[in-house]
Design a protein around this motif. Structure first.
Motif, PDB file in Angstrom:
ATOM      1  N   VAL A   1       0.854  -1.186   0.000  1.00 25.17           N
ATOM      2  CA  VAL A   1       0.000   0.000   0.000  1.00 25.17           C
ATOM      3  C   VAL A   1       0.892   1.239   0.000  1.00 25.17           C
ATOM      4  N   THR A   2       0.691   2.112  -0.972  1.00 20.21           N
ATOM      5  CA  THR A   2       1.439   3.370  -1.010  1.00 20.21           C
ATOM      6  C   THR A   2       0.443   4.529  -1.003  1.00 20.21           C
ATOM      7  N   VAL A   3       0.830   5.610  -0.349  1.00 15.50           N
ATOM      8  CA  VAL A   3      -0.066   6.748  -0.162  1.00 15.50           C
ATOM      9  C   VAL A   3       0.645   8.031  -0.576  1.00 15.50           C
ATOM     10  N   ASP A   4      -0.036   8.873  -1.344  1.00 13.46           N
ATOM     11  CA  ASP A   4       0.486  10.209  -1.637  1.00 13.46           C
ATOM     12  C   ASP A   4      -0.679  11.189  -1.745  1.00 13.46           C
ATOM     13  N   ARG A   5      -0.345  12.469  -1.960  1.00 12.28           N
ATOM     14  CA  ARG A   5      -1.380  13.508  -2.031  1.00 12.28           C
ATOM     15  C   ARG A   5      -1.132  14.352  -3.278  1.00 12.28           C
ATOM     16  N   PRO A   6      -1.473  13.821  -4.446  1.00 13.44           N
ATOM     17  CA  PRO A   6      -1.253  14.580  -5.677  1.00 13.44           C
ATOM     18  C   PRO A   6      -2.166  15.795  -5.762  1.00 13.44           C
ATOM     19  N   ASP A   7      -1.610  16.907  -6.248  1.00 12.70           N
ATOM     20  CA  ASP A   7      -2.412  18.106  -6.457  1.00 12.70           C
ATOM     21  C   ASP A   7      -2.983  18.069  -7.865  1.00 12.70           C
ATOM     22  N   GLY A   8      -3.960  18.868  -8.119  1.00 16.00           N
ATOM     23  CA  GLY A   8      -4.565  18.909  -9.435  1.00 16.00           C
ATOM     24  C   GLY A   8      -5.788  19.783  -9.420  1.00 16.00           C
ATOM     25  N   PRO A   9      -6.569  19.781 -10.505  1.00 15.84           N
ATOM     26  CA  PRO A   9      -7.793  20.581 -10.540  1.00 15.84           C
ATOM     27  C   PRO A   9      -8.683  20.259  -9.346  1.00 15.84           C
ATOM     28  N   GLY A  10      -9.050  21.262  -8.610  1.00 13.40           N
ATOM     29  CA  GLY A  10      -9.895  21.055  -7.442  1.00 13.40           C
ATOM     30  C   GLY A  10      -9.117  20.882  -6.160  1.00 13.40           C
ATOM     31  N   GLY A  11      -7.772  20.826  -6.248  1.00 14.57           N
ATOM     32  CA  GLY A  11      -6.967  20.707  -5.038  1.00 14.57           C
ATOM     33  C   GLY A  11      -6.466  19.305  -4.792  1.00 14.57           C
ATOM     34  N   PRO A  12      -5.764  19.094  -3.690  1.00 17.40           N
ATOM     35  CA  PRO A  12      -5.167  17.783  -3.407  1.00 17.40           C
ATOM     36  C   PRO A  12      -6.200  16.755  -2.970  1.00 17.40           C
ATOM     37  N   LEU A  13      -5.830  15.505  -3.132  1.00 18.46           N
ATOM     38  CA  LEU A  13      -6.631  14.406  -2.609  1.00 18.46           C
ATOM     39  C   LEU A  13      -5.666  13.370  -2.053  1.00 18.46           C
ATOM     40  N   THR A  14      -6.186  12.446  -1.275  1.00 15.38           N
ATOM     41  CA  THR A  14      -5.369  11.337  -0.769  1.00 15.38           C
ATOM     42  C   THR A  14      -5.530  10.154  -1.715  1.00 15.38           C
ATOM     43  N   ARG A  15      -4.409   9.754  -2.330  1.00 17.47           N
ATOM     44  CA  ARG A  15      -4.434   8.622  -3.265  1.00 17.47           C
ATOM     45  C   ARG A  15      -3.795   7.416  -2.586  1.00 17.47           C
TER      46      ARG A  15
ATOM     47  N   GLU B   1      -8.145  11.253 -14.362  1.00 16.91           N
ATOM     48  CA  GLU B   1      -8.782  12.516 -14.735  1.00 16.91           C
ATOM     49  C   GLU B   1     -10.293  12.435 -14.574  1.00 16.91           C
ATOM     50  N   ARG B   2     -10.862  11.299 -14.974  1.00 22.04           N
ATOM     51  CA  ARG B   2     -12.310  11.123 -14.800  1.00 22.04           C
ATOM     52  C   ARG B   2     -12.670  11.086 -13.332  1.00 22.04           C
ATOM     53  N   ALA B   3     -11.791  10.509 -12.528  1.00 26.27           N
ATOM     54  CA  ALA B   3     -12.044  10.445 -11.088  1.00 26.27           C
ATOM     55  C   ALA B   3     -12.142  11.856 -10.501  1.00 26.27           C
ATOM     56  N   ARG B   4     -11.277  12.755 -10.942  1.00 29.87           N
ATOM     57  CA  ARG B   4     -11.332  14.134 -10.425  1.00 29.87           C
ATOM     58  C   ARG B   4     -12.639  14.805 -10.814  1.00 29.87           C
ATOM     59  N   THR B   5     -13.150  14.484 -11.989  1.00 32.98           N
ATOM     60  CA  THR B   5     -14.445  15.021 -12.381  1.00 32.98           C
ATOM     61  C   THR B   5     -15.544  14.508 -11.458  1.00 32.98           C
ATOM     62  N   VAL B   6     -15.448  13.226 -11.113  1.00 31.50           N
ATOM     63  CA  VAL B   6     -16.419  12.641 -10.189  1.00 31.50           C
ATOM     64  C   VAL B   6     -16.333  13.315  -8.825  1.00 31.50           C
ATOM     65  N   PHE B   7     -15.115  13.532  -8.346  1.00 31.10           N
ATOM     66  CA  PHE B   7     -14.953  14.206  -7.052  1.00 31.10           C
ATOM     67  C   PHE B   7     -15.628  15.582  -7.068  1.00 31.10           C
ATOM     68  N   ALA B   8     -15.490  16.292  -8.186  1.00 26.65           N
ATOM     69  CA  ALA B   8     -16.124  17.613  -8.279  1.00 26.65           C
ATOM     70  C   ALA B   8     -17.627  17.495  -8.097  1.00 26.65           C
ATOM     71  N   GLY B   9     -18.203  16.448  -8.685  1.00 26.02           N
ATOM     72  CA  GLY B   9     -19.632  16.231  -8.541  1.00 26.02           C
ATOM     73  C   GLY B   9     -20.027  15.818  -7.133  1.00 26.02           C
ATOM     74  N   LEU B  10     -19.106  15.127  -6.439  1.00 25.37           N
ATOM     75  CA  LEU B  10     -19.388  14.692  -5.063  1.00 25.37           C
ATOM     76  C   LEU B  10     -19.184  15.817  -4.063  1.00 25.37           C
ATOM     77  N   GLY B  11     -18.556  16.896  -4.512  1.00 28.89           N
ATOM     78  CA  GLY B  11     -18.293  17.999  -3.588  1.00 28.89           C
ATOM     79  C   GLY B  11     -17.119  17.734  -2.692  1.00 28.89           C
TER      80      GLY B  11
END
Length: 415
Positions: free
Chosen positions: A227-241, A402-412
């Motif tokens: 298991v590896t964890v990082d916090r990539p930044d991108g459109p909408g801000g960082p997330l935990t991956r 990239e599609r996942a980030r779009t989904v996150f935007a919809g989830l708020g």
């Protein structure tokens, strides 16, 4: 002995183009892409499971699918396997070879027989450790074996071996054109090649451009980073991956810790692409990080209908997207299916592999181990997985993140 396994036997999937040698195909026939205990869970870290009663819909098994009925028809007779091994031993022959012949004739693609040494390696791997030199490799053109990755700090790294180098020989034997699992066995020191213990030597023949050389390495006990964890930044801000490989011992706790350490309101991207499955107990632990109790899966075990349930207290509010693909298998499918059916996550990617059978290991007369299919599991809503896989909510191929980030935007959520 560990119990039902939900790893995919590598030699049977044909997915070994880029097989990690350090894992000896670990997970299941090596197997990279296999799990054990006394129910579909690890006896050392038991999952919450029970035989079904009559207090929920999950307790009433739906009719079996055609694929499940066909698989049941092909199920190996465990007594026939045990008798074949015992008779072979009495005749001075190999019990594991005799048992393997019975399994092969059955047509059950998921049942396997391992020598005692092979099974010891699998158990060690599922504990999150293995003995090796820290190499992963792939088959190149013309059957060439090429180094794909070198683990930092490993014997291979200290010897100066680098990605792109050609692996020509292992202990003097030419590996060109050999199955990757055979090369894995040589690097690990499995039975056919010698004793695979920490401190034992293995001599590698290597080539880089026009330079050819040999180097003797000493095997070490290495810990698997599944298991590896990082916090990539991108459109909408960082997330935990959270990227998940084999669900070995401790993987569920690592996922749970990563969720708890995520920033306020930050979304979690759980990447199960290419995960070969693993310990059912770890899949339950991982699902429990996002759920507050309830059904994770149901399964039948030699005719008994049982239910796997999540622990209470998981994070049920944080936005969650799960990435899946055709390499998402077995216990990883169990995890993805639970989060999807419970309405806890949006699945993005492509249809999963479709390995929903459960295997139970048993010791044979010569110390080898037969791992035979004993049942199948279903998602909380009763969907069968075996032979069909799990369809994502959002289809995506190369642009999955990239599609996942779009989904996150919809989830708020925080991406």
């Amino acid at each position: 002995m560990p119990g039902p396994t939900m790893f995919v036997p590598q030699r049977r999937t044909g997915r070994a183009a880029a097989l990690t040698l350090v894992f000896v195909g670990v997970l299941a026939t090596g197997a990279a892409a296999g799990s054990w205990a006394t129910g579909p869970h690890d006896a050392r870290t038991p999952a919450r499971h029970r035989e079904a009663s009559s207090d929920s819909d999950a307790d009433h098994p739906p009719p079996r699918t055609a694929a499940e009925r066909a698989a049941a028809d092909r199920a190996v007779d465990d007594r026939a396997v045990e008798d074949a091994a015992r008779q072979a031993v009495e005749d001075g022959k190999s019990g594991s070879v005799a048992a393997s012949e019975v399994v092969s004739r059955s047509g059950d693609r998921w049942s396997s027989v391992y020598t005692a040494a092979e099974y010891e390696g699998l158990e060690r791997a599922l504990d999150g450790a293995y003995v090796g030199v820290g190499l992963s490799a792939r088959r190149g053109s013309g059957g060439r074996m090429e180094i794909e990755e070198v683990r930092p700090g490993s014997p291979a790294a200290r010897a100066g071996i680098a990605p792109g180098d050609r692996l020509r020989t292992v202990d003097g034997d030419d590996v060109t054109g050999r199955p990757v699992t055979d090369v894995v066995a040589g690097l690990r020191g499995d039975k056919a090649w010698g004793a695979g213990r920490p401190g034992t030597p293995v001599r590698l023949g290597l080539q880089r451009g026009s330079r050819a050389w040999e180097r003797t390495l000493l095997r070490e006990r290495l810990v698997t980073e599944s298991v590896t964890v990082d916090r990539p930044d991108g459109p909408g801000g960082p997330l935990t991956r959270i990227r998940v490989g084999p669900l070995v011992k401790g993987a569920g706790a690592r996922i749970r810790d990563a969720v708890q350490e995520a920033g306020p309101g930050e979304g979690v991207l759980l990447d199960l692409r290419g995960s070969p499955g693993g310990l059912v107990s770890e899949a339950v632990s991982a699902a429990s990080a996002f759920l507050d109790g309830g059904v994770i899966a149901t399964y039948d075990l030699r005719g008994r209908h049982c239910v796997l349930r999540a622990e209470h207290g998981g994070d049920t509010r944080r936005p969650l997207v799960v990435l899946v693909d055709g390499g998402t298998m077995s216990a990883a499918e169990l995890l993805a299916g639970a989060l999807q059916d419970r309405g806890r996550a949006v699945l993005v990617g492509s249809r999963t592999f479709g390995k929903g059978s459960v295997q139970m290991p048993s010791r044979l007369a010569d110390g080898s181990v037969a791992e035979l299919t004993v049942g199948h599991y279903r998602t909380p809503d009763g969907h069968a997985v075996d032979g069909v896989g799990i369809a994502p909510d959002v289809i995506a191929e190369g642009d999955a993140e990239e599609r996942a980030r779009t989904v996150f935007a919809g989830l708020g959520g925080g991406a």
